[in-house]
Design a protein around this motif. Structure first.
Motif, PDB file in Angstrom:
ATOM      1  N   GLY A  75      13.841 -17.610   5.347  1.00  0.00           N
ATOM      2  CA  GLY A  75      13.171 -18.418   4.336  1.00  0.00           C
ATOM      3  C   GLY A  75      13.087 -17.801   2.963  1.00  0.00           C
ATOM      4  N   VAL A  76      13.570 -16.590   2.782  1.00  0.00           N
ATOM      5  CA  VAL A  76      13.524 -15.946   1.466  1.00  0.00           C
ATOM      6  C   VAL A  76      14.661 -16.492   0.602  1.00  0.00           C
ATOM      7  CG1 VAL A  76      13.769 -13.777   0.205  1.00  0.00           C
ATOM      8  CG2 VAL A  76      12.441 -13.855   2.333  1.00  0.00           C
ATOM      9  N   GLY A  77      14.333 -16.945  -0.611  1.00  0.00           N
ATOM     10  CA  GLY A  77      15.351 -17.562  -1.449  1.00  0.00           C
ATOM     11  C   GLY A  77      15.525 -16.944  -2.820  1.00  0.00           C
ATOM     12  N   ARG A  78      14.556 -16.123  -3.270  1.00  0.00           N
ATOM     13  CA  ARG A  78      14.621 -15.590  -4.633  1.00  0.00           C
ATOM     14  C   ARG A  78      15.437 -14.318  -4.752  1.00  0.00           C
ATOM     15  NH1 ARG A  78      10.603 -13.776  -7.766  1.00  0.00           N
ATOM     16  NH2 ARG A  78       9.244 -13.181  -6.044  1.00  0.00           N
ATOM     17  N   PHE A  79      15.721 -13.664  -3.644  1.00  0.00           N
ATOM     18  CA  PHE A  79      16.389 -12.369  -3.703  1.00  0.00           C
ATOM     19  C   PHE A  79      17.604 -12.344  -2.794  1.00  0.00           C
ATOM     20  CE2 PHE A  79      11.906 -11.666  -4.656  1.00  0.00           C
ATOM     21  CZ  PHE A  79      11.976 -10.936  -5.844  1.00  0.00           C
ATOM     22  N   LYS A  80      18.460 -11.364  -3.050  1.00  0.00           N
ATOM     23  CA  LYS A  80      19.623 -11.127  -2.192  1.00  0.00           C
ATOM     24  C   LYS A  80      19.764  -9.625  -1.985  1.00  0.00           C
ATOM     25  CE  LYS A  80      23.084 -11.022  -5.930  1.00  0.00           C
ATOM     26  NZ  LYS A  80      22.088 -10.971  -6.999  1.00  0.00           N
ATOM     27  N   ALA A  81      20.498  -9.225  -0.984  1.00  0.00           N
ATOM     28  CA  ALA A  81      20.691  -7.810  -0.696  1.00  0.00           C
ATOM     29  C   ALA A  81      21.277  -7.093  -1.912  1.00  0.00           C
ATOM     30  CB  ALA A  81      21.607  -7.634   0.509  1.00  0.00           C
ATOM     31  N   GLY A  82      20.712  -5.935  -2.220  1.00  0.00           N
ATOM     32  CA  GLY A  82      21.178  -5.144  -3.352  1.00  0.00           C
ATOM     33  C   GLY A  82      20.407  -5.357  -4.637  1.00  0.00           C
ATOM     34  N   ASP A  83      19.591  -6.407  -4.711  1.00  0.00           N
ATOM     35  CA  ASP A  83      18.802  -6.642  -5.921  1.00  0.00           C
ATOM     36  C   ASP A  83      17.844  -5.480  -6.180  1.00  0.00           C
ATOM     37  OD1 ASP A  83      19.985  -9.050  -6.387  1.00  0.00           O
ATOM     38  OD2 ASP A  83      18.268 -10.280  -5.765  1.00  0.00           O
ATOM     39  N   LYS A  84      17.676  -5.121  -7.455  1.00  0.00           N
ATOM     40  CA  LYS A  84      16.704  -4.103  -7.819  1.00  0.00           C
ATOM     41  C   LYS A  84      15.329  -4.746  -7.942  1.00  0.00           C
ATOM     42  CE  LYS A  84      19.836  -0.998 -10.318  1.00  0.00           C
ATOM     43  NZ  LYS A  84      20.093  -0.302 -11.598  1.00  0.00           N
ATOM     44  N   VAL A  85      14.328  -4.104  -7.349  1.00  0.00           N
ATOM     45  CA  VAL A  85      12.984  -4.692  -7.315  1.00  0.00           C
ATOM     46  C   VAL A  85      11.918  -3.614  -7.506  1.00  0.00           C
ATOM     47  CG1 VAL A  85      13.597  -6.670  -5.869  1.00  0.00           C
ATOM     48  CG2 VAL A  85      12.979  -4.495  -4.793  1.00  0.00           C
ATOM     49  N   TYR A  86      10.729  -4.086  -7.852  1.00  0.00           N
ATOM     50  CA  TYR A  86       9.560  -3.215  -8.014  1.00  0.00           C
ATOM     51  C   TYR A  86       8.476  -3.699  -7.065  1.00  0.00           C
ATOM     52  CZ  TYR A  86       5.289  -1.315 -10.144  1.00  0.00           C
ATOM     53  OH  TYR A  86       4.077  -0.703 -10.364  1.00  0.00           O
ATOM     54  N   VAL A  87       7.865  -2.763  -6.354  1.00  0.00           N
ATOM     55  CA  VAL A  87       6.786  -3.072  -5.413  1.00  0.00           C
ATOM     56  C   VAL A  87       5.509  -2.407  -5.895  1.00  0.00           C
ATOM     57  CG1 VAL A  87       5.936  -2.831  -3.042  1.00  0.00           C
ATOM     58  CG2 VAL A  87       8.376  -3.191  -3.457  1.00  0.00           C
ATOM     59  N   THR A  88       4.441  -3.168  -6.001  1.00  0.00           N
ATOM     60  CA  THR A  88       3.125  -2.603  -6.250  1.00  0.00           C
ATOM     61  C   THR A  88       2.186  -3.076  -5.140  1.00  0.00           C
ATOM     62  OG1 THR A  88       1.162  -2.604  -7.680  1.00  0.00           O
ATOM     63  CG2 THR A  88       2.668  -4.472  -7.899  1.00  0.00           C
ATOM     64  N   ALA A  89       1.517  -2.128  -4.499  1.00  0.00           N
ATOM     65  CA  ALA A  89       0.619  -2.479  -3.403  1.00  0.00           C
ATOM     66  C   ALA A  89      -0.614  -3.228  -3.886  1.00  0.00           C
ATOM     67  CB  ALA A  89       0.208  -1.219  -2.645  1.00  0.00           C
ATOM     68  N   ARG A  90      -0.796  -3.320  -5.208  1.00  0.00           N
ATOM     69  CA  ARG A  90      -1.899  -4.140  -5.725  1.00  0.00           C
ATOM     70  C   ARG A  90      -1.684  -5.615  -5.416  1.00  0.00           C
ATOM     71  NH1 ARG A  90      -1.076   0.059  -9.289  1.00  0.00           N
ATOM     72  NH2 ARG A  90      -2.936   1.254  -9.854  1.00  0.00           N
ATOM     73  N   GLU A  91      -0.447  -5.980  -5.076  1.00  0.00           N
ATOM     74  CA  GLU A  91      -0.138  -7.357  -4.698  1.00  0.00           C
ATOM     75  C   GLU A  91      -0.171  -7.558  -3.180  1.00  0.00           C
ATOM     76  OE1 GLU A  91       0.399  -9.760  -6.933  1.00  0.00           O
ATOM     77  OE2 GLU A  91       0.174  -8.353  -8.609  1.00  0.00           O
ATOM     78  N   LEU A  92      -0.507  -6.505  -2.438  1.00  0.00           N
ATOM     79  CA  LEU A  92      -0.497  -6.572  -0.974  1.00  0.00           C
ATOM     80  C   LEU A  92      -1.924  -6.593  -0.433  1.00  0.00           C
ATOM     81  CD1 LEU A  92       2.304  -3.916  -0.278  1.00  0.00           C
ATOM     82  CD2 LEU A  92       2.545  -6.392  -0.578  1.00  0.00           C
ATOM     83  N   PRO A  93      -2.110  -7.032   0.808  1.00  0.00           N
ATOM     84  CA  PRO A  93      -3.455  -7.056   1.393  1.00  0.00           C
ATOM     85  C   PRO A  93      -4.095  -5.669   1.457  1.00  0.00           C
ATOM     86  CG  PRO A  93      -1.947  -8.390   2.694  1.00  0.00           C
ATOM     87  CD  PRO A  93      -1.107  -7.652   1.700  1.00  0.00           C
ATOM     88  N   VAL A  94      -3.277  -4.629   1.655  1.00  0.00           N
ATOM     89  CA  VAL A  94      -3.758  -3.251   1.714  1.00  0.00           C
ATOM     90  C   VAL A  94      -3.012  -2.439   0.663  1.00  0.00           C
ATOM     91  CG1 VAL A  94      -3.967  -1.176   3.129  1.00  0.00           C
ATOM     92  CG2 VAL A  94      -4.294  -3.419   4.182  1.00  0.00           C
ATOM     93  N   ARG A  95      -3.740  -1.665  -0.122  1.00  0.00           N
ATOM     94  CA  ARG A  95      -3.105  -0.879  -1.181  1.00  0.00           C
ATOM     95  C   ARG A  95      -2.532   0.417  -0.601  1.00  0.00           C
ATOM     96  NH1 ARG A  95      -6.366  -1.699  -6.871  1.00  0.00           N
ATOM     97  NH2 ARG A  95      -6.649  -3.953  -6.658  1.00  0.00           N
ATOM     98  N   ALA A  96      -1.406   0.267   0.039  1.00  0.00           N
ATOM     99  CA  ALA A  96      -0.758   1.400   0.697  1.00  0.00           C
ATOM    100  C   ALA A  96       0.638   0.970   1.113  1.00  0.00           C
ATOM    101  CB  ALA A  96      -1.577   1.863   1.903  1.00  0.00           C
ATOM    102  N   GLY A  97       1.394   1.938   1.677  1.00  0.00           N
ATOM    103  CA  GLY A  97       2.667   1.612   2.297  1.00  0.00           C
ATOM    104  C   GLY A  97       3.912   2.078   1.578  1.00  0.00           C
ATOM    105  N   CYS A  98       3.780   2.643   0.371  1.00  0.00           N
ATOM    106  CA  CYS A  98       4.965   2.949  -0.435  1.00  0.00           C
ATOM    107  C   CYS A  98       5.511   4.359  -0.248  1.00  0.00           C
ATOM    108  CB  CYS A  98       4.680   2.701  -1.909  1.00  0.00           C
ATOM    109  SG  CYS A  98       4.452   0.952  -2.320  1.00  0.00           S
ATOM    110  N   TYR A  99       4.811   5.231   0.457  1.00  0.00           N
ATOM    111  CA  TYR A  99       5.330   6.576   0.714  1.00  0.00           C
ATOM    112  C   TYR A  99       6.261   6.533   1.921  1.00  0.00           C
ATOM    113  CZ  TYR A  99       2.239   9.191  -2.485  1.00  0.00           C
ATOM    114  OH  TYR A  99       1.612   9.713  -3.594  1.00  0.00           O
ATOM    115  N   ALA A 100       7.322   5.766   1.825  1.00  0.00           N
ATOM    116  CA  ALA A 100       8.228   5.591   2.952  1.00  0.00           C
ATOM    117  C   ALA A 100       9.614   5.225   2.445  1.00  0.00           C
ATOM    118  CB  ALA A 100       7.708   4.502   3.886  1.00  0.00           C
ATOM    119  N   GLU A 101      10.614   5.410   3.310  1.00  0.00           N
ATOM    120  CA  GLU A 101      11.976   5.055   2.931  1.00  0.00           C
ATOM    121  C   GLU A 101      12.147   3.548   2.812  1.00  0.00           C
ATOM    122  OE1 GLU A 101      15.359   7.865   4.344  1.00  0.00           O
ATOM    123  OE2 GLU A 101      13.991   7.644   6.055  1.00  0.00           O
ATOM    124  N   TYR A 102      11.383   2.790   3.604  1.00  0.00           N
ATOM    125  CA  TYR A 102      11.479   1.323   3.582  1.00  0.00           C
ATOM    126  C   TYR A 102      10.079   0.726   3.645  1.00  0.00           C
ATOM    127  CZ  TYR A 102      16.447   1.824   4.796  1.00  0.00           C
ATOM    128  OH  TYR A 102      17.786   2.154   4.789  1.00  0.00           O
TER     129      TYR A 102
END
Length: 221
Positions: A75-102
């Protein structure tokens, strides 16, 4: 995948570098492969256990990263494999999760970056978000005013100096003398922007004072 896990709060030694299963994107989610992970004061507060939005432990800490799309959930339509993106945990239910390879995040929480964008630079975008609000929402600074920025050698401080300059403000930047390498580790444009000008403010201008704590700018903990 490799990740850093926080099971208890305390000194830097509480951070554990571990192997953990790579998440799979659920419907509506995007799996992001990390390129550069941001490290700023909120991560310090999380590790100490004093962050107002503490994630439940154990957790993978980390509040921001820049990377590329590795896999799409149904169901994801805005992105495709290889796109450059920015993740901020302020947009997530829990402010965590970014100290990881994926990390797998909802499509709506993901920010697209220009194809030619610098992922290393993008990983510190939250500094500019906070600095912009400090200057324009909290202080309501206007062109022609002067602003004194403490701890200007840090991520938030250097972002505030640059945004102040762009807004037509006179930026007076303060940095800890114990970190002389800072002036040579930044691009020439940044060094020029951060030069302290201790001139008298123009008539009618306002100086916005920011508290400087030298010990905090000199220590990593």
């Amino acid at each position: 995948m490799k990740a850093i896990v926080l099971s208890r709060t305390g000194a830097p030694s509480v951070l554990e570098y571990v192997d953990t299963p790579t998440p799979r994107p659920q419907p509506g989610e995007v799996l992001v492969k990390a390129d550069t992970i941001g490290v700023s004061r909120p991560e310090l507060l999380v590790r100490r256990g004093t962050y107002p939005w503490m994630p439940p432990l154990p957790a993978i800490p980390g509040i921001e990263l820049a990377g590329t799309v590795a896999e799409l959930g149904a169901g994801v339509g805005r992105f495709k494999a290889g796109d450059k993106v920015y993740v901020t945990a302020r947009e997530l239910p829990v402010r965590a999760g970014c100290y990881a390879e994926y990390i797998a995040v909802p499509e709506r929480a993901l920010f697209a970056l220009p194809g030619g964008g610098d992922l290393e630079a993008a990983a510190c975008l939250s500094n500019y978000q906070v600095a912009w609000h400090l200057l324009h929402t909290a202080a309501r600074a206007a062109s022609g005013q002067s602003v004194l920025i403490g701890q200007a050698s840090g991520g938030l401080g250097s972002a505030a100096v640059q945004l102040a300059k762009l807004a037509g403000l006179t930026a007076i930047a303060l940095a800890c003398a114990a970190s002389p390498a800072w002036s040579t580790s930044r691009p020439a444009s940044s060094r020029q922007l951060c030069s302290a000008r201790l001139a008298k403010p123009r008539p009618g201008s306002t100086t916005i004072w920011s508290r400087l704590t030298p010990a905090a700018s000199a220590r990593s903990e």
